[in-house]
Design a protein around this motif. Structure first.
Motif, PDB file in Angstrom:
ATOM      1  N   LEU A  67      84.837 -12.814  27.486  1.00 21.57           N
ATOM      2  CA  LEU A  67      86.289 -12.734  27.276  1.00 21.57           C
ATOM      3  C   LEU A  67      86.666 -13.394  25.955  1.00 21.57           C
ATOM      4  O   LEU A  67      87.469 -12.843  25.177  1.00 21.57           O
ATOM      5  CB  LEU A  67      87.018 -13.403  28.440  1.00 21.57           C
ATOM      6  CG  LEU A  67      88.541 -13.443  28.345  1.00 21.57           C
ATOM      7  CD1 LEU A  67      89.134 -12.043  28.398  1.00 21.57           C
ATOM      8  CD2 LEU A  67      89.125 -14.309  29.470  1.00 21.57           C
ATOM      9  N   GLU A  68      86.104 -14.559  25.686  1.00 20.48           N
ATOM     10  CA  GLU A  68      86.400 -15.227  24.418  1.00 20.48           C
ATOM     11  C   GLU A  68      85.862 -14.425  23.241  1.00 20.48           C
ATOM     12  O   GLU A  68      86.557 -14.234  22.237  1.00 20.48           O
ATOM     13  CB  GLU A  68      85.811 -16.639  24.404  1.00 20.48           C
ATOM     14  CG  GLU A  68      86.099 -17.370  23.103  1.00 20.48           C
ATOM     15  CD  GLU A  68      85.571 -18.797  23.065  1.00 20.48           C
ATOM     16  OE1 GLU A  68      85.642 -19.419  21.977  1.00 20.48           O
ATOM     17  OE2 GLU A  68      85.090 -19.288  24.113  1.00 20.48           O
ATOM     18  N   ARG A  69      84.650 -13.944  23.350  1.00 24.66           N
ATOM     19  CA  ARG A  69      84.013 -13.245  22.229  1.00 24.66           C
ATOM     20  C   ARG A  69      84.753 -11.951  21.872  1.00 24.66           C
ATOM     21  O   ARG A  69      84.964 -11.656  20.696  1.00 24.66           O
ATOM     22  CB  ARG A  69      82.553 -12.943  22.580  1.00 24.66           C
ATOM     23  CG  ARG A  69      81.785 -12.227  21.459  1.00 24.66           C
ATOM     24  CD  ARG A  69      80.307 -12.187  21.766  1.00 24.66           C
ATOM     25  NE  ARG A  69      79.985 -11.370  22.942  1.00 24.66           N
ATOM     26  CZ  ARG A  69      79.614 -11.844  24.130  1.00 24.66           C
ATOM     27  NH1 ARG A  69      79.518 -13.157  24.316  1.00 24.66           N
ATOM     28  NH2 ARG A  69      79.335 -11.042  25.135  1.00 24.66           N
ATOM     29  N   HIS A  70      85.189 -11.208  22.866  1.00 18.56           N
ATOM     30  CA  HIS A  70      85.755  -9.885  22.608  1.00 18.56           C
ATOM     31  C   HIS A  70      87.278  -9.878  22.521  1.00 18.56           C
ATOM     32  O   HIS A  70      87.836  -8.956  21.928  1.00 18.56           O
ATOM     33  CB  HIS A  70      85.312  -8.905  23.696  1.00 18.56           C
ATOM     34  CG  HIS A  70      83.851  -8.594  23.672  1.00 18.56           C
ATOM     35  ND1 HIS A  70      83.279  -7.851  22.671  1.00 18.56           N
ATOM     36  CD2 HIS A  70      82.845  -8.941  24.522  1.00 18.56           C
ATOM     37  CE1 HIS A  70      81.973  -7.737  22.901  1.00 18.56           C
ATOM     38  NE2 HIS A  70      81.687  -8.398  24.012  1.00 18.56           N
ATOM     39  N   VAL A  71      87.950 -10.870  23.120  1.00 19.13           N
ATOM     40  CA  VAL A  71      89.415 -10.826  23.193  1.00 19.13           C
ATOM     41  C   VAL A  71      90.066 -12.059  22.578  1.00 19.13           C
ATOM     42  O   VAL A  71      90.880 -11.955  21.654  1.00 19.13           O
ATOM     43  CB  VAL A  71      89.890 -10.643  24.658  1.00 19.13           C
ATOM     44  CG1 VAL A  71      91.419 -10.676  24.738  1.00 19.13           C
ATOM     45  CG2 VAL A  71      89.353  -9.334  25.244  1.00 19.13           C
ATOM     46  N   LEU A  72      89.718 -13.231  23.064  1.00 25.16           N
ATOM     47  CA  LEU A  72      90.489 -14.426  22.712  1.00 25.16           C
ATOM     48  C   LEU A  72      90.190 -14.952  21.312  1.00 25.16           C
ATOM     49  O   LEU A  72      91.047 -15.586  20.698  1.00 25.16           O
ATOM     50  CB  LEU A  72      90.231 -15.528  23.739  1.00 25.16           C
ATOM     51  CG  LEU A  72      90.725 -15.219  25.155  1.00 25.16           C
ATOM     52  CD1 LEU A  72      90.343 -16.342  26.111  1.00 25.16           C
ATOM     53  CD2 LEU A  72      92.234 -15.005  25.181  1.00 25.16           C
TER      54      LEU A  72
ATOM     55  N   GLY B  75      84.866  -3.587  24.619  1.00 26.41           N
ATOM     56  CA  GLY B  75      83.753  -4.491  24.375  1.00 26.41           C
ATOM     57  C   GLY B  75      83.597  -5.516  25.481  1.00 26.41           C
ATOM     58  O   GLY B  75      82.479  -5.908  25.845  1.00 26.41           O
ATOM     59  N   PHE B  76      84.714  -5.961  26.045  1.00 26.97           N
ATOM     60  CA  PHE B  76      84.669  -6.937  27.136  1.00 26.97           C
ATOM     61  C   PHE B  76      84.293  -6.290  28.465  1.00 26.97           C
ATOM     62  O   PHE B  76      83.419  -6.776  29.184  1.00 26.97           O
ATOM     63  CB  PHE B  76      86.018  -7.635  27.265  1.00 26.97           C
ATOM     64  CG  PHE B  76      86.197  -8.419  28.533  1.00 26.97           C
ATOM     65  CD1 PHE B  76      85.352  -9.471  28.835  1.00 26.97           C
ATOM     66  CD2 PHE B  76      87.208  -8.097  29.435  1.00 26.97           C
ATOM     67  CE1 PHE B  76      85.497 -10.198  30.018  1.00 26.97           C
ATOM     68  CE2 PHE B  76      87.364  -8.812  30.615  1.00 26.97           C
ATOM     69  CZ  PHE B  76      86.505  -9.866  30.906  1.00 26.97           C
ATOM     70  N   ARG B  77      84.940  -5.157  28.782  1.00 29.26           N
ATOM     71  CA  ARG B  77      84.833  -4.602  30.139  1.00 29.26           C
ATOM     72  C   ARG B  77      83.954  -3.352  30.216  1.00 29.26           C
ATOM     73  O   ARG B  77      83.561  -2.933  31.293  1.00 29.26           O
ATOM     74  CB  ARG B  77      86.250  -4.273  30.632  1.00 29.26           C
ATOM     75  CG  ARG B  77      86.387  -4.106  32.132  1.00 29.26           C
ATOM     76  CD  ARG B  77      86.159  -5.402  32.874  1.00 29.26           C
ATOM     77  NE  ARG B  77      86.577  -5.267  34.262  1.00 29.26           N
ATOM     78  CZ  ARG B  77      85.731  -5.175  35.303  1.00 29.26           C
ATOM     79  NH1 ARG B  77      84.421  -5.194  35.108  1.00 29.26           N
ATOM     80  NH2 ARG B  77      86.190  -5.070  36.531  1.00 29.26           N
ATOM     81  N   GLY B  78      83.662  -2.762  29.041  1.00 33.94           N
ATOM     82  CA  GLY B  78      82.834  -1.577  29.041  1.00 33.94           C
ATOM     83  C   GLY B  78      83.596  -0.280  29.196  1.00 33.94           C
ATOM     84  O   GLY B  78      83.025   0.805  29.066  1.00 33.94           O
ATOM     85  N   ARG B  79      84.901  -0.362  29.468  1.00 34.26           N
ATOM     86  CA  ARG B  79      85.737   0.818  29.679  1.00 34.26           C
ATOM     87  C   ARG B  79      87.198   0.369  29.684  1.00 34.26           C
ATOM     88  O   ARG B  79      87.493  -0.830  29.714  1.00 34.26           O
ATOM     89  CB  ARG B  79      85.423   1.464  31.027  1.00 34.26           C
ATOM     90  CG  ARG B  79      85.493   0.443  32.169  1.00 34.26           C
ATOM     91  CD  ARG B  79      85.576   1.040  33.534  1.00 34.26           C
ATOM     92  NE  ARG B  79      85.494   0.019  34.568  1.00 34.26           N
ATOM     93  CZ  ARG B  79      86.472  -0.825  34.878  1.00 34.26           C
ATOM     94  NH1 ARG B  79      87.622  -0.792  34.207  1.00 34.26           N
ATOM     95  NH2 ARG B  79      86.313  -1.719  35.844  1.00 34.26           N
ATOM     96  N   LEU B  80      88.101   1.339  29.657  1.00 34.96           N
ATOM     97  CA  LEU B  80      89.520   1.066  29.821  1.00 34.96           C
ATOM     98  C   LEU B  80      89.913   1.296  31.277  1.00 34.96           C
ATOM     99  O   LEU B  80      89.367   2.182  31.935  1.00 34.96           O
ATOM    100  CB  LEU B  80      90.350   1.966  28.903  1.00 34.96           C
ATOM    101  CG  LEU B  80      90.225   1.681  27.399  1.00 34.96           C
ATOM    102  CD1 LEU B  80      90.984   2.737  26.596  1.00 34.96           C
ATOM    103  CD2 LEU B  80      90.740   0.289  27.066  1.00 34.96           C
TER     104      LEU B  80
END
Length: 675
Positions: free
Chosen positions: A635-640, A654-659
């Motif tokens: 979560l930190e790497r891809h969003v925060l 990138g965080f979840r692999g999909r929307l």
């Protein structure tokens, strides 16, 4: 003497010295800093050297530092402690800032340098972040009218200046209506209230210098009053004052401002080549189009309305059982909904509130941040903008990560609502600059010597705003323009709404929800009832939100209405708005949309982000650990940490692999799709 706003800062972490400031320093500091910013822009535009990334984009990023420092301090004070002097300064600064912004984005020579870089971008050997910054810079200039010529450029400049004036006037009118209204409570009405509501009324009266307890238009005061006062006539009087903000006639009436604002936004969009303002605004958001926004809102509207109508029937029966004639009115909903919650869930706000102490909820927010991201918080003893405010140094493994400031209590002169802002944002271009982040709330201030107690909604607000603060504090980018919350409007609410989920984690409440008098942890039975009731009254909450979002969208998706209030009524009728529910923000006090317009055509974004936050928290739930270290790192790497350095869809994927789809939201709100 050197103006304290322009002098080198001497406090720890380069914080502004509020104790040294006086209002008479702002105008000269503003004039000096604005002139310096103009000179910096002129130098970039007139540079005889061919444009390159350093002398154009980097130079733009470095420009205006003194102006930003002055304005961050001024606008903080203007929003949390407004005075006639500060409001006059704001009215003077606003058009000058709009004119300066136009001078930058409509500077033909400057845009030519940016365009030259854009056209040769494949040869510049840019990093991904630099490529994104160039893309955003050029896009912002084009969307601000850099390609316009002649009379169209002049007209756009005039529109921008006027919109700035209107946004300032709207906000100040709303603040005046909130500041100037108070309803004294007679003794019998006070005695009928739970102790915490009565205490809040007494504190509000003392803060305003009244002779006794009063109800004010601060949400933390008026909502508990509406929930618990059995005096229907007083509830009606308070509710109608609350919903009439900005529409009382006279000098503070916002309806003409709204009409002019909508007309000017439509004209600006047309000048820039868009069908309407919504098409212009949504182009850079995740939603992209008004149709996509409407599709989301209407997918949720049907189930939410059905739930709300069913609830209304139950509440109306309770009203009649109390000897009052039907129909159920808007000023009845909070009272009977609270009464029904007690009956259904054996959950009484008066029983719950002593377990939700402000200080303990702050500790809970900090502890979750430590367990998820390794952050530590140490109190700072420094002069701040108000005696109620407090500050902490934020560190991780001994490394300074930023300063966090909390200003939690309502007061006269403070803008309503809750928000997160920054006195300084994270960046690396000018060295390792760490942020100064503020959370501002409007909780009821307790009597002297008593702890501040929060409602469940207050506690969620605290976690929500702290989620925004984490987005700022964990930012790790090079350029301030891409830092922290500098992301699409319908992505910015993801970190804040996601963080709310940790408040409902049982072990967090078991640790930090301790009784204000006994110190005992919340009993398991009460904790269970609280979690079970977390989605109680969700039909009401969803309906009042979607109604506001649809009115906002309709205002901007087409020709501007000549009479916005009539258009509001038409929209609500067309969707079948339940009689006993009003919009969360009626047009004359819809500050999100008209006090500067940050959320114009964008109020839907809370729900768009909620689709993601429900799915994002599920990533933790799927591991069986709400504090799973690997998921937190992802979560930190891809969003925060990434700010606006990439497209939001790419970041979330990138965080979840999909929307995600809307199903996660409906499941989270426990709304069953309409048949």
């Amino acid at each position: 003497m050197t103006n304290p706003l322009l002098a080198d800062r001497t406090l720890p972490f380069d914080l502004p010295d509020f104790a040294a400031l006086s209002d008479d320093a702002f105008a000269p500091a503003f004039d000096t800093a604005l002139a310096q910013a103009r000179a910096e822009i002129d130098a970039i535009a007139a540079d005889p050297a061919p444009a390159d990334f350093e002398n154009t984009i980097h130079a733009l990023e470095r420009s205006g530092r003194a102006l930003s420092d002055v304005l961050s301090v001024f606008f903080l004070l203007a929003s949390v402690d407004a005075t006639p002097e500060r409001e006059a300064l704001q009215r003077a600064f606003s058009p000058k800032l709009a004119e300066f912004s136009s001078d930058v984005t409509l500077n033909a020579a400057l845009f030519a340098r940016i365009e030259a870089l854009w056209q040769t971008r494949d040869t510049l050997d840019l990093t991904p972040e630099q490529a994104r910054l160039l893309e955003i810079k050029r896009r912002d200039f084009v969307r601000a009218g850099a390609a316009l010529e002649g009379a169209d450029r002049d007209r756009l400049r005039a529109i921008n200046t006027r919109l700035a004036e209107l946004g300032t006037a709207f906000a100040q009118n709303l603040l005046a209506d909130e500041r100037d209204w108070a309803m004294p409570l007679p003794q019998d009405a006070l005695a009928a209230l739970p102790g915490f509501v009565a205490d809040a009324a007494r504190a509000a009266g003392a803060e305003r210098g009244a002779d006794g307890p009063v109800v004010t238009l601060s949400r933390s005061v008026i909502v508990p009053f509406l929930q618990f006062s059995p005096h229907r006539d007083l509830r009606r009087r308070a509710y109608e004052a609350w919903t009439a903000r900005g529409a009382r006639g006279g000098a503070t009436d916002n309806r003409a401002i709204v009409a002019e604002t909508l007309a000017l936004r439509a004209e600006r969009a047309a000048l820039l080549g868009y069908d309407n303002f919504a098409a212009y605004k949504l182009e850079t958001e995740m939603a992209k189009t008004p149709a996509a926004v409407r599709e989301l809102l209407m997918a949720v509207w049907g189930p939410a309305r059905a739930r709300a109508e069913a609830d209304a029937g139950q509440l109306e029966q309770m009203l009649q059982d109390d000897g009052h004639p039907a129909p159920l009115e808007p000023w009845d909903w909070h009272f009977y909904a609270e009464k029904r919650r007690r009956a259904l869930h054996d959950l009484d706000e008066a029983e719950l509130k002593p377990y939700l102490q402000l200080d303990r909820m702050i500790e809970a927010a900090f502890d979750c941040a430590h367990r998820l991201f390794g952050l530590d918080f140490a109190p700072l003893d420094i002069p701040l903008h108000h005696p109620d405010a407090r500050a902490w140094e934020v560190t991780r493994d001994g490394r300074h990560m930023g300063v966090f400031i909390g200003d939690y209590f309502a007061r006269a002169g403070k803008r309503s609502g809750a928000w997160c802002s920054a006195l300084r944002s994270q960046q690396k271009l000018a060295g390792e600059i760490r942020p100064h982040v503020l959370n501002v709330c409007n909780f009821a201030k307790p009597a002297a010597g008593r702890p501040a107690l929060l409602s469940w909604d207050d506690a969620r607000t605290l976690f929500h705003e702290f989620g925004h603060a984490l987005h700022q504090m964990l930012s790790d980018v090079t350029y301030e323009s891409l830092s922290g919350t500098s992301v699409a409007r319908d992505f910015v609410e993801l970190p804040s709404q996601l963080y709310e989920h940790w408040l409902e984690v049982p072990e967090v409440l078991q640790t930090f929800a301790t009784h204000a008098d006994t110190g005992e942890a919340m009993p398991q039975a009460l904790l269970t009832r609280l979690i079970e009731a977390a989605t109680y009254d969700m039909g009401f909450q969803t309906v009042e939100f979607i109604a506001s979002a649809l009115v906002d969208l309709d205002f901007h998706d087409g020709p501007p209405p000549a009479d916005p209030m009539q258009r509001q009524a038409e929209v609500l009728e067309s969707i079948g708005m339940p009689r006993a529910i009003r919009m969360r923000h009626a047009t004359p006090h819809f500050a999100h949309v008209f006090a500067g317009g940050g959320y114009a055509s964008g109020y839907y974004s809370y729900m768009w982000s909620e689709v993601m936050d429900a799915d994002a928290f599920a990533a933790f739930e799927e591991t069986g650990d709400p504090f799973d270290p690997e998921t937190a790192r992802a979560l930190e790497r891809h969003v925060l940490s990434t700010g606006g350095t990439a497209d939001p869809e790419a970041l979330y994927t990138g965080f979840r692999g999909r929307l995600p789809g809307v199903e996660a939201l409906l499941k989270g709100r426990k709304l069953v799709p309409a048949a």
